[in-house]
Design a protein around this motif. Sequence first.
Motif, mmCIF file in Angstrom:
data_model
loop_
_atom_site.group_PDB
_atom_site.id
_atom_site.type_symbol
_atom_site.label_atom_id
_atom_site.label_comp_id
_atom_site.label_asym_id
_atom_site.label_seq_id
_atom_site.Cartn_x
_atom_site.Cartn_y
_atom_site.Cartn_z
ATOM 1 N N TRP A 32 0.818 -1.208 0.000
ATOM 2 C CA TRP A 32 0.000 0.000 0.000
ATOM 3 C C TRP A 32 0.852 1.259 0.000
ATOM 4 O O TRP A 32 0.446 2.293 -0.502
ATOM 5 N N ALA A 33 2.050 1.189 0.579
ATOM 6 C CA ALA A 33 2.861 2.395 0.760
ATOM 7 C C ALA A 33 3.639 2.778 -0.484
ATOM 8 O O ALA A 33 4.151 3.875 -0.572
ATOM 9 N N ARG B 247 -13.873 1.819 10.658
ATOM 10 C CA ARG B 247 -14.038 1.502 12.073
ATOM 11 C C ARG B 247 -12.713 1.562 12.842
ATOM 12 O O ARG B 247 -12.629 2.188 13.909
ATOM 13 N N ASP B 248 -11.665 0.919 12.317
ATOM 14 C CA ASP B 248 -10.434 0.710 13.070
ATOM 15 C C ASP B 248 -9.373 1.773 12.823
ATOM 16 O O ASP B 248 -8.383 1.839 13.559
ATOM 17 N N ALA B 249 -9.557 2.593 11.787
ATOM 18 C CA ALA B 249 -8.576 3.643 11.496
ATOM 19 C C ALA B 249 -9.204 5.019 11.646
ATOM 20 O O ALA B 249 -8.880 5.764 12.574
ATOM 21 N N PRO C 238 -8.829 1.040 0.555
ATOM 22 C CA PRO C 238 -9.231 2.424 0.846
ATOM 23 C C PRO C 238 -8.208 3.423 0.280
ATOM 24 O O PRO C 238 -7.022 3.138 0.236
ATOM 25 N N PHE C 239 -8.720 4.590 -0.100
ATOM 26 C CA PHE C 239 -7.872 5.593 -0.741
ATOM 27 C C PHE C 239 -7.928 6.906 0.022
ATOM 28 O O PHE C 239 -9.007 7.408 0.342
ATOM 29 N N PRO D 42 -3.771 1.324 4.987
ATOM 30 C CA PRO D 42 -3.887 0.263 5.991
ATOM 31 C C PRO D 42 -5.013 0.521 6.981
ATOM 32 O O PRO D 42 -5.317 1.663 7.307
ATOM 33 N N CYS D 43 -5.594 -0.554 7.465
ATOM 34 C CA CYS D 43 -6.683 -0.449 8.454
ATOM 35 C C CYS D 43 -6.097 -0.416 9.855
ATOM 36 O O CYS D 43 -6.470 -1.199 10.740
#
Length: 208
Positions: A6-7, A87-89, A128-129, A150-151
């Motif tokens: 993702w990075a 939810r988590d981020a 996710p973006f 990342p989540c």
Amino acid sequence: GHLPRWARSAFDVVARPKLGPVGRAAARAFSQTYGRLVADACGPDARPPAFYADSYRQAAASAAAQSKLLLIYLHSALHEDAAAFCRDALATPDVERFCRSRFVLWGADVESADGHALADALRATRFPFLALVVCRPDGEEVLERLCGAPCDAGEILRVLGDALESRRDALERLRRAQQRRRDAQRLRTEQDRDYEEGLERDRQRDAE
């Protein structure tokens, strides 16, 4: 070691995407959807970051006026990580505090026409973006793009913090330029007021 997948696109710099007028309907619909999603997942007392429920252009103007950056979140409900990311981020207290003090948040669902158009303009290839955007009178510049973000709240904070730190000098120059424009506008307003008051005094003298 290698950066996580993702990075690898998180540090792309994209110069001023050519964006059309993205309407407020998509932003308001997403804001409501996001609020329901977080309430269902975290309970009614959760305090997720508040998304700007108006058009993209209005959000960019608000960010510029406040000397803040614009943080764009493009939501894809079809993506398996979408709910976990919200939810988590995004909905964690640390992320909420960090975002509230530094960014104007704007979001849209890519299933909407406006969200899809913006996803194309920002080259959002994975979700996710997130995109971190600096807003100036002559347009917007995308500083960071996180495709497949990342989540994990800690990782989101680290990446956003690194982005702010790496461009601290440029952002400070932007804030100074914005302050000069505000000072110039205030001076023009005061001069106009003094001029109108002088005219009024002249009219009163002529009437005596």
